[in-house]
Write an enzyme that holds these catalytic residues in place. Structure first.
Site, PDB file in Angstrom:
ATOM      1  CG  ASP A 126      -0.408   0.194   2.501  1.00 11.36           C
ATOM      2  OD1 ASP A 126       0.825   0.378   2.570  1.00 11.36           O
ATOM      3  OD2 ASP A 126      -1.134   0.154   3.491  1.00 11.36           O
ATOM      4  CB  ILE A 127       0.088   4.630  -1.199  1.00  8.07           C
ATOM      5  CG1 ILE A 127      -0.220   4.012  -2.572  1.00  8.07           C
ATOM      6  CG2 ILE A 127       0.777   5.980  -1.356  1.00  8.07           C
ATOM      7  CD1 ILE A 127      -1.232   4.777  -3.381  1.00  8.07           C
TER       8      ILE A 127
ATOM      9  CD  GLU B 193      -4.645   3.417   1.829  1.00  3.34           C
ATOM     10  OE1 GLU B 193      -4.279   3.464   3.002  1.00  3.34           O
ATOM     11  OE2 GLU B 193      -5.837   3.563   1.479  1.00  3.34           O
TER      12      GLU B 193
END
Length: 498
Positions: A361-362, A404
């Protein structure tokens, strides 16, 4: 097992080749043995019809004398053609007619042609059911009327054999009408009042048997437009031929009566005969026009149906894509990813080949949204998705698993190969930047790896390990890759990601 609703409307046939290759010994013995007995019975009954002189028998109907021919093989062979396929009925019909023709002294070359009469009529029946989806159990007014019309047309076509019989046997012209009318009327009556009830009684059981043995059945793949065109041409030709032969033979009979001593034919009869020929010409033109109009109407309807089906298939493909694809990134969505992951787990359990999962994920995505806005956040997600598309192989599965959060499935890839992929992706993302409103946005990702193993009780086990590894990567400072703990069974398998 109950037969489906679709098969009664399709002219399925029992394939002799599939029966021989895929049928059990019992099925082959029952079907081929029974067919052989019916073939011998047809030949015997055909000879009996000649010996017993069952042809052109006079019959009084409402004060009018008509002629009818009794031909029992027709019942057996037509039933076989309708239930099992044209070949099953045409072969015994041909051999039965050939045998009686040779027995009656017909030259062999004429007998070979003469024997085609009844198989020709059966072909018309089969062609009708191939062209038009209609029930063969004759239940319903439409199915019954369709069968009656087909029986009449088939009888007219098969009665062409009567003309060969009259010609080759040197029969007097006065008997021509009796032979021809007896043939087509006998065929029509027997088809209608004997074979028809047999289909009503026997077809449900036959249909159920066919539904239980799809491997033995074949459904001819034919162009419906051509089939309908052939059917309309056959019906038109039969109606015109029937009218022509009826008027021609009536003219012959009147000519013979005119030659008798003392015979006088009234002028009204002559005028009526001439008017009949005029009516026949007009009627033929009307029949031809109706056949042409009916065919064009069918073609227009078929094209409309084809267009609607094409549009429906396109819409279904679009709906399927929407159901499995994330709209923002174009990657698979969570539902599709779970399905692919489950399939990969089953394959791993079955073959032991294994696979690796990469969950990522970001980093600090909430801060990106807060600082630059949600549209900028969407652009960051799309940028990451494009980086994923550039890095994965054709066999890999990349999906947006959450807001995300992303999941990548790497089939036939060990944990070291997955680590190599994850690091290349991480460095690629770190070097790229998302553009929004003229502003460059840099971001990083954290990744967790786990190996899908045959010993996993479910695919969620590997998914949980990958999620825990991702948590460890974030806890260790983000922008890094972590593998599931060695104690979870992630020993290197030696399979490298290529």
């Amino acid at each position: 097992m109950v037969a489906s609703q679709d098969p009664p409307l399709r002219y399925r046939t029992l394939s002799p080749w599939k029966l021989w290759r895929h049928g059990t010994p019992g099925e082959r013995a029952m079907l081929l043995g029974g067919w052989g007995l019916l073939l011998l019975l047809s030949i015997a009954l055909g000879l009996a019809s000649v010996i017993g002189r069952w042809s052109g028998l006079p019959l009084q109907l409402g004060g009018v004398q008509v002629y009818i021919t009794i031909y029992p093989p027709l019942l057996i062979c037509l039933w076989l053609s309708l239930c099992w396929g044209w070949l099953w009925g045409a072969v015994p019909a041909y051999l039965a007619t050939l045998s009686l023709a040779l027995y009656a002294g017909m030259p062999w070359y004429w007998a070979l042609l003469f024997a085609c009469a009844n198989p020709l009529g059966f072909a018309i029946m089969v062609m009708g059911y191939q062209a038009i989806a209609m029930r063969r159990d004759l239940r319903g007014l439409s199915a019954l009327l369709f069968y009656v019309q087909l029986s009449f047309v088939a009888s007219i076509f098969s009665s062409s054999g009567a003309l060969l019989w009259w010609y080759t046997n040197g029969i007097d012209r006065t008997a021509m009408l009796a032979i021809w009318q007896g043939w087509w009327m006998g065929s029509f009556v027997q088809s209608l009042f004997i074979v028809g009830p047999l289909m009503v009684l026997a077809w449900p059981a036959i249909d159920a048997w066919q539904a239980r043995h799809p491997a033995l059945m074949s459904t001819p793949a034919r162009d419906p437009r051509r089939a309908v065109l052939r059917l309309l041409a056959a019906v038109t030709a039969a109606v015109i031929a029937y009218g022509f032969l009826t008027l021609h033979l009536s003219s012959v009979q009147l000519e013979l009566l005119r030659r008798l001593p003392g015979a006088e034919l009234g002028p009204a009869l002559e005028v009526m005969l001439e008017s009949s020929w005029v009516f026949f010409g007009v009627f033929s033109l009307i029949v031809i026009f109706m056949a042409f109009f009916g065919y064009r109407l069918f073609v227009h309807w078929q094209r409309s149906v084809d267009q609607l089906l094409a549009e429906l298939q396109h819409a279904n493909r679009g709906l399927e894509t929407l159901a499995l694809t994330d709209a923002l990134t174009g990657l698979l969505n969570r539902r599709a990813a779970d399905e692919r992951l489950l399939a990969e787990w089953h394959r791993t359990v079955r073959t032991g080949s294994g696979a690796s999962l990469v969950m990522l994920d970001i980093d600090h995505f909430k801060q990106i949204n807060d600082r630059h806005g949600h549209l900028a956040g969407d652009m960051v997600i799309r940028t990451l998705a494009q980086a994923l598309k550039d890095e994965v192989r054709e066999m890999d599965v990349a999906s947006r698993y959450g807001g995300e959060e992303f999941l990548v499935i790497l089939p036939q890839t060990g944990i070291q190969g997955a680590r190599g992929f994850a690091e290349r992706l991480r460095l690629r993302v770190e070097a790229c930047q998302a553009m929004h409103a003229g502003e460059r946005i840099r971001f990083t990702i954290s990744l967790g790896l786990a190996e899908l193993q045959a010993l996993d009780p479910a695919y969620l086990s590997a998914l949980d390990r990958a999620d825990q590894a991702l948590y460890n990567a974030k806890k260790a400072g983000r922008n890094r890759t972590e593998c599931a703990p060695a104690g979870a069974g992630e020993a290197p398998s030696g399979r490298e990601w290529a």
